[in-house]
Design a protein around this motif. Sequence first.
Motif, mmCIF file in Angstrom:
data_model
loop_
_atom_site.group_PDB
_atom_site.id
_atom_site.type_symbol
_atom_site.label_atom_id
_atom_site.label_comp_id
_atom_site.label_asym_id
_atom_site.label_seq_id
_atom_site.Cartn_x
_atom_site.Cartn_y
_atom_site.Cartn_z
ATOM 1 N N PHE A 1 37.307 23.222 37.766
ATOM 2 C CA PHE A 1 37.302 24.335 36.810
ATOM 3 C C PHE A 1 36.354 25.450 37.262
ATOM 4 O O PHE A 1 36.719 26.630 37.261
ATOM 5 N N ILE A 2 35.158 25.087 37.692
ATOM 6 C CA ILE A 2 34.185 26.082 38.158
ATOM 7 C C ILE A 2 34.744 26.838 39.362
ATOM 8 O O ILE A 2 34.640 28.059 39.451
ATOM 9 N N TYR A 3 35.356 26.115 40.284
ATOM 10 C CA TYR A 3 35.974 26.753 41.453
ATOM 11 C C TYR A 3 37.048 27.737 41.004
ATOM 12 O O TYR A 3 37.122 28.870 41.490
ATOM 13 N N THR A 4 37.895 27.308 40.077
ATOM 14 C CA THR A 4 38.989 28.153 39.600
ATOM 15 C C THR A 4 38.471 29.425 38.946
ATOM 16 O O THR A 4 38.958 30.522 39.229
ATOM 17 N N VAL A 5 37.484 29.304 38.081
ATOM 18 C CA VAL A 5 36.938 30.476 37.398
ATOM 19 C C VAL A 5 36.319 31.440 38.413
ATOM 20 O O VAL A 5 36.562 32.656 38.369
ATOM 21 N N ALA A 6 35.541 30.916 39.351
ATOM 22 C CA ALA A 6 34.916 31.770 40.370
ATOM 23 C C ALA A 6 35.987 32.457 41.219
ATOM 24 O O ALA A 6 35.893 33.663 41.505
ATOM 25 N N SER A 7 37.022 31.719 41.598
ATOM 26 C CA SER A 7 38.094 32.280 42.405
ATOM 27 C C SER A 7 38.855 33.359 41.635
ATOM 28 O O SER A 7 39.157 34.425 42.173
ATOM 29 N N GLU A 8 39.164 33.097 40.387
ATOM 30 C CA GLU A 8 39.874 34.090 39.565
ATOM 31 C C GLU A 8 39.052 35.368 39.439
ATOM 32 O O GLU A 8 39.578 36.469 39.589
ATOM 33 N N MET A 9 37.770 35.223 39.162
ATOM 34 C CA MET A 9 36.915 36.399 39.009
ATOM 35 C C MET A 9 36.859 37.194 40.319
ATOM 36 O O MET A 9 36.946 38.419 40.313
ATOM 37 N N TYR A 10 36.742 36.494 41.424
ATOM 38 C CA TYR A 10 36.683 37.136 42.731
ATOM 39 C C TYR A 10 37.990 37.881 43.035
ATOM 40 O O TYR A 10 37.977 39.040 43.444
ATOM 41 N N HIS A 11 39.126 37.198 42.824
ATOM 42 C CA HIS A 11 40.420 37.798 43.165
ATOM 43 C C HIS A 11 40.835 38.913 42.204
ATOM 44 O O HIS A 11 41.483 39.871 42.622
ATOM 45 N N VAL A 12 40.469 38.789 40.932
ATOM 46 C CA VAL A 12 40.856 39.801 39.948
ATOM 47 C C VAL A 12 39.919 41.006 39.983
ATOM 48 O O VAL A 12 40.373 42.149 39.982
ATOM 49 N N HIS A 13 38.602 40.743 40.049
ATOM 50 C CA HIS A 13 37.635 41.843 39.905
ATOM 51 C C HIS A 13 37.149 42.447 41.225
ATOM 52 O O HIS A 13 36.851 43.629 41.282
ATOM 53 N N ILE A 14 37.062 41.656 42.268
ATOM 54 C CA ILE A 14 36.515 42.162 43.529
ATOM 55 C C ILE A 14 37.637 42.515 44.500
ATOM 56 O O ILE A 14 37.745 43.651 44.952
ATOM 57 N N LEU A 15 38.468 41.532 44.838
ATOM 58 C CA LEU A 15 39.565 41.794 45.773
ATOM 59 C C LEU A 15 40.718 42.576 45.139
ATOM 60 O O LEU A 15 41.444 43.265 45.839
ATOM 61 N N LYS A 16 40.882 42.375 43.833
ATOM 62 C CA LYS A 16 42.017 42.973 43.111
ATOM 63 C C LYS A 16 43.343 42.593 43.790
ATOM 64 O O LYS A 16 44.250 43.405 43.935
ATOM 65 N N SER A 17 43.403 41.320 44.211
ATOM 66 C CA SER A 17 44.576 40.842 44.947
ATOM 67 C C SER A 17 45.701 40.358 44.027
ATOM 68 O O SER A 17 46.792 40.085 44.500
ATOM 69 N N TRP A 18 45.430 40.218 42.743
ATOM 70 C CA TRP A 18 46.512 39.980 41.799
ATOM 71 C C TRP A 18 46.138 40.559 40.457
ATOM 72 O O TRP A 18 44.979 40.835 40.183
ATOM 73 N N SER A 19 47.161 40.749 39.651
ATOM 74 C CA SER A 19 46.937 41.356 38.345
ATOM 75 C C SER A 19 47.897 40.741 37.336
ATOM 76 O O SER A 19 48.893 40.121 37.692
ATOM 77 N N PHE A 20 47.545 40.929 36.086
ATOM 78 C CA PHE A 20 48.288 40.312 34.991
ATOM 79 C C PHE A 20 49.141 41.342 34.259
ATOM 80 O O PHE A 20 48.828 42.523 34.234
ATOM 81 N N LYS A 21 50.181 40.841 33.622
ATOM 82 C CA LYS A 21 50.969 41.672 32.720
ATOM 83 C C LYS A 21 50.184 41.820 31.410
ATOM 84 O O LYS A 21 49.245 41.071 31.154
ATOM 85 N N GLU A 22 50.594 42.749 30.605
ATOM 86 C CA GLU A 22 49.954 42.970 29.302
ATOM 87 C C GLU A 22 50.030 41.726 28.415
ATOM 88 O O GLU A 22 49.175 41.528 27.561
ATOM 89 N N SER A 23 51.048 40.901 28.635
ATOM 90 C CA SER A 23 51.247 39.713 27.795
ATOM 91 C C SER A 23 50.284 38.566 28.115
ATOM 92 O O SER A 23 50.217 37.599 27.347
ATOM 93 N N MET A 24 49.532 38.651 29.215
ATOM 94 C CA MET A 24 48.575 37.595 29.576
ATOM 95 C C MET A 24 47.379 37.655 28.621
ATOM 96 O O MET A 24 46.688 38.664 28.551
ATOM 97 N N PRO A 25 47.114 36.559 27.901
ATOM 98 C CA PRO A 25 45.881 36.531 27.096
ATOM 99 C C PRO A 25 44.671 36.538 28.043
ATOM 100 O O PRO A 25 44.689 35.868 29.073
ATOM 101 N N ILE A 26 43.664 37.292 27.712
ATOM 102 C CA ILE A 26 42.481 37.449 28.563
ATOM 103 C C ILE A 26 41.289 36.727 27.937
ATOM 104 O O ILE A 26 41.069 36.799 26.723
#
Length: 157
Positions: free
Chosen positions: A95-120
């Motif tokens: 879980f910790i790995y997943t959260v860190a990876s998501e934060m890195y890919h979404v906020h730093i790399l911006k390598s993926w993005s969500f649709k408006e329907s994704m709960p944040i």
Amino acid sequence: MNKYKVKHIVSFEAKFLLVAFVLSLIYELGHSPLYNFVDAPTLGRKLYYIFHCSLRDLAPFLFGYHLVALLLKNWLWIYGGTNWKKIGLFTFFAFIYTVASEMYHVHILKSWSFKESMPIVPILEIGLTPFLQNLILAPLSAVILNYFESRKQKLIL
């Protein structure tokens, strides 16, 4: 380390990766409509992204499992009955790995993005479904592996 033990560990790793991949693939198929890649122009491209994400999802499984193995000094710690403390530790690390990876890919790399329907998830600003992914799949994979190993042992006896 003797040949039998090495062979058993390699066999386990293959089973572990297969179970983790299948669970990840099912999960990715389920939550892929919440990602922008689902609008890719071809079915082949969409399937590529789903397959790619499922392979990438193996990293938290491997990280969590191997960290627990190192801490316990037992590569096959998952066998021998369902031990919820060990599975909880495995789940926590994945879980910790997943959260860190998501934060890195979404906020730093911006390598993926969500649709408006994704709960944040508030504060972290990452998607809820990837946030929950290894809270669900890590313990499920451990239970599945343990179940099949215990069935195999009963068949041998």
